[in-house]
Design a protein around this motif. Structure first.
Motif, PDB file in Angstrom:
ATOM      1  N   ALA A 191      -4.493  -2.231  13.364  1.00 45.55           N
ATOM      2  CA  ALA A 191      -3.461  -3.118  13.898  1.00 45.55           C
ATOM      3  C   ALA A 191      -2.106  -2.874  13.240  1.00 45.55           C
ATOM      4  O   ALA A 191      -1.064  -3.024  13.869  1.00 45.55           O
ATOM      5  CB  ALA A 191      -3.872  -4.581  13.712  1.00 45.55           C
ATOM      6  N   ARG A 192      -2.102  -2.488  11.984  1.00 48.51           N
ATOM      7  CA  ARG A 192      -0.862  -2.276  11.219  1.00 48.51           C
ATOM      8  C   ARG A 192      -0.557  -0.792  11.009  1.00 48.51           C
ATOM      9  O   ARG A 192       0.325  -0.448  10.228  1.00 48.51           O
ATOM     10  CB  ARG A 192      -0.946  -2.965   9.857  1.00 48.51           C
ATOM     11  N   LEU A 193      -1.323   0.073  11.680  1.00 51.20           N
ATOM     12  CA  LEU A 193      -1.123   1.525  11.593  1.00 51.20           C
ATOM     13  C   LEU A 193      -1.207   2.024  10.152  1.00 51.20           C
ATOM     14  O   LEU A 193      -0.334   2.744   9.665  1.00 51.20           O
ATOM     15  CB  LEU A 193       0.204   1.927  12.248  1.00 51.20           C
ATOM     16  N   SER A 194      -2.288   1.675   9.489  1.00 49.53           N
ATOM     17  CA  SER A 194      -2.460   2.043   8.086  1.00 49.53           C
ATOM     18  C   SER A 194      -3.191   3.370   7.887  1.00 49.53           C
ATOM     19  O   SER A 194      -3.621   3.666   6.786  1.00 49.53           O
ATOM     20  CB  SER A 194      -3.187   0.921   7.341  1.00 49.53           C
ATOM     21  N   LEU A 195      -3.303   4.185   8.925  1.00 51.51           N
ATOM     22  CA  LEU A 195      -3.886   5.512   8.756  1.00 51.51           C
ATOM     23  C   LEU A 195      -2.926   6.376   7.960  1.00 51.51           C
ATOM     24  O   LEU A 195      -1.727   6.423   8.249  1.00 51.51           O
ATOM     25  CB  LEU A 195      -4.164   6.167  10.115  1.00 51.51           C
ATOM     26  N   ASP A 196      -3.450   7.057   6.968  1.00 50.35           N
ATOM     27  CA  ASP A 196      -2.649   7.947   6.131  1.00 50.35           C
ATOM     28  C   ASP A 196      -2.094   9.079   6.994  1.00 50.35           C
ATOM     29  O   ASP A 196      -2.851   9.805   7.643  1.00 50.35           O
ATOM     30  CB  ASP A 196      -3.531   8.499   5.010  1.00 50.35           C
ATOM     31  N   THR A 197      -0.776   9.249   7.005  1.00 53.14           N
ATOM     32  CA  THR A 197      -0.164  10.290   7.838  1.00 53.14           C
ATOM     33  C   THR A 197      -0.501  11.695   7.335  1.00 53.14           C
ATOM     34  O   THR A 197      -0.291  12.670   8.055  1.00 53.14           O
ATOM     35  CB  THR A 197       1.370  10.121   7.920  1.00 53.14           C
ATOM     36  N   ALA A 198      -1.052  11.799   6.125  1.00 48.99           N
ATOM     37  CA  ALA A 198      -1.500  13.090   5.605  1.00 48.99           C
ATOM     38  C   ALA A 198      -2.998  13.304   5.872  1.00 48.99           C
ATOM     39  O   ALA A 198      -3.593  14.251   5.362  1.00 48.99           O
ATOM     40  CB  ALA A 198      -1.221  13.183   4.108  1.00 48.99           C
ATOM     41  N   SER A 199      -3.598  12.459   6.674  1.00 50.01           N
ATOM     42  CA  SER A 199      -5.018  12.561   6.987  1.00 50.01           C
ATOM     43  C   SER A 199      -5.352  13.930   7.563  1.00 50.01           C
ATOM     44  O   SER A 199      -4.604  14.451   8.401  1.00 50.01           O
ATOM     45  CB  SER A 199      -5.400  11.478   8.006  1.00 50.01           C
ATOM     46  N   PRO A 200      -6.495  14.514   7.163  1.00 50.26           N
ATOM     47  CA  PRO A 200      -6.896  15.802   7.750  1.00 50.26           C
ATOM     48  C   PRO A 200      -7.235  15.701   9.238  1.00 50.26           C
ATOM     49  O   PRO A 200      -7.376  16.709   9.903  1.00 50.26           O
ATOM     50  CB  PRO A 200      -8.132  16.208   6.932  1.00 50.26           C
ATOM     51  N   LEU A 201      -7.307  14.497   9.765  1.00 53.00           N
ATOM     52  CA  LEU A 201      -7.553  14.288  11.190  1.00 53.00           C
ATOM     53  C   LEU A 201      -6.302  14.573  12.019  1.00 53.00           C
ATOM     54  O   LEU A 201      -6.386  14.922  13.187  1.00 53.00           O
ATOM     55  CB  LEU A 201      -8.006  12.841  11.411  1.00 53.00           C
ATOM     56  N   LEU A 202      -5.157  14.438  11.398  1.00 50.11           N
ATOM     57  CA  LEU A 202      -3.883  14.562  12.107  1.00 50.11           C
ATOM     58  C   LEU A 202      -3.293  15.964  11.965  1.00 50.11           C
ATOM     59  O   LEU A 202      -3.503  16.642  10.967  1.00 50.11           O
ATOM     60  CB  LEU A 202      -2.885  13.542  11.569  1.00 50.11           C
ATOM     61  N   GLY A 203      -2.541  16.354  12.956  1.00 48.24           N
ATOM     62  CA  GLY A 203      -1.798  17.606  12.884  1.00 48.24           C
ATOM     63  C   GLY A 203      -2.612  18.867  13.076  1.00 48.24           C
ATOM     64  O   GLY A 203      -2.152  19.957  12.733  1.00 48.24           O
ATOM     65  N   GLN A 204      -3.799  18.740  13.652  1.00 46.02           N
ATOM     66  CA  GLN A 204      -4.633  19.924  13.887  1.00 46.02           C
ATOM     67  C   GLN A 204      -4.307  20.508  15.261  1.00 46.02           C
ATOM     68  O   GLN A 204      -4.293  19.779  16.260  1.00 46.02           O
ATOM     69  CB  GLN A 204      -6.119  19.556  13.799  1.00 46.02           C
ATOM     70  N   PRO A 205      -4.040  21.804  15.323  1.00 47.23           N
ATOM     71  CA  PRO A 205      -3.685  22.429  16.605  1.00 47.23           C
ATOM     72  C   PRO A 205      -4.751  22.170  17.680  1.00 47.23           C
ATOM     73  O   PRO A 205      -5.945  22.323  17.433  1.00 47.23           O
ATOM     74  CB  PRO A 205      -3.614  23.920  16.272  1.00 47.23           C
ATOM     75  N   GLY A 206      -4.311  21.725  18.853  1.00 49.03           N
ATOM     76  CA  GLY A 206      -5.209  21.524  19.975  1.00 49.03           C
ATOM     77  C   GLY A 206      -6.044  20.260  19.920  1.00 49.03           C
ATOM     78  O   GLY A 206      -6.930  20.084  20.765  1.00 49.03           O
ATOM     79  N   TYR A 207      -5.806  19.392  18.956  1.00 51.54           N
ATOM     80  CA  TYR A 207      -6.609  18.167  18.836  1.00 51.54           C
ATOM     81  C   TYR A 207      -5.696  16.987  18.529  1.00 51.54           C
ATOM     82  O   TYR A 207      -4.989  16.998  17.528  1.00 51.54           O
ATOM     83  CB  TYR A 207      -7.663  18.311  17.735  1.00 51.54           C
TER      84      TYR A 207
END
Length: 184
Positions: free
Chosen positions: A113-129
């Motif tokens: 709800a507060r967008l507390s996902l770490d922006t450096a998460s390995p889930l983010l920024g992966q090409p094609g996903y």
């Protein structure tokens, strides 16, 4: 894997999940699954994460359930603590998914709800996903903008996340088989 683990995995795979058309199964509802691990005394983590609680059989079930799901739904606290990344599937699972009309990989949807996902998460920024971040209308605009660079934002609820709405939207957008992961 021993034969009893193979039997359990086969049972999950044999379960009928009909009606992939129109984003619903059977009676018009998404198919929800839940996966978590705990110790015999009820512990759900060791040093803040669950990985040490599982064994090879648990991992086989984990992989099987992810292989069946369209969406892996997880709260941001779990995604951050467990360092969630893009799901991986082996070649046979990828072929099974394709035969069922699914994407090659399940889509991870993180609830916050507060967008507390770490922006450096390995889930983010992966090409094609691009994972989905499920949030509320009142989530901070600056965090929404930052996360939208590498994830799709789905709004479900005003001040808090409406999980019913989120599940319905994810079912329509991605597919009806949704796996919720995390603790109690």
């Amino acid at each position: 894997m021993d034969s009893s683990v193979n039997d359990v995995v086969a049972a999950y795979k044999a379960d009928q999940r009909p009606g992939r058309e129109a984003g619903t199964v059977g009676n018009g509802q998404p198919w929800l699954m839940l996966n978590m691990v705990s110790s015999i005394d009820g512990a759900i983590e060791i040093d803040g994460v669950s990985g040490a609680l599982g064994n090879d059989a648990d991992y086989a079930v984990f992989k099987a359930l992810r292989g069946l799901s369209d969406v892996v739904l997880v709260a941001s606290g779990t995604a951050n603590a467990e360092h969630y990344k893009v799901p991986e599937v082996d070649a046979s699972t990828a072929a099974e998914r394709e035969a069922r009309g699914q994407r090659r990989l399940p889509l991870v949807a993180v609830v916050s709800a507060r967008l507390s996902l770490d922006t450096a998460s390995p889930l983010l920024g992966q090409p094609g996903y691009r994972p989905v971040i499920v949030t509320a209308e009142t989530a901070p605009a600056d965090k929404r903008e930052a996360l939208a660079q590498s994830a799709d934002i789905l709004v479900a609820g005003t001040d808090s996340v409406d999980l019913g709405s989120a599940v319905r939207q994810l079912s329509q957008l991605v597919g009806p088989v949704i796996l919720a992961e995390g603790g109690p």
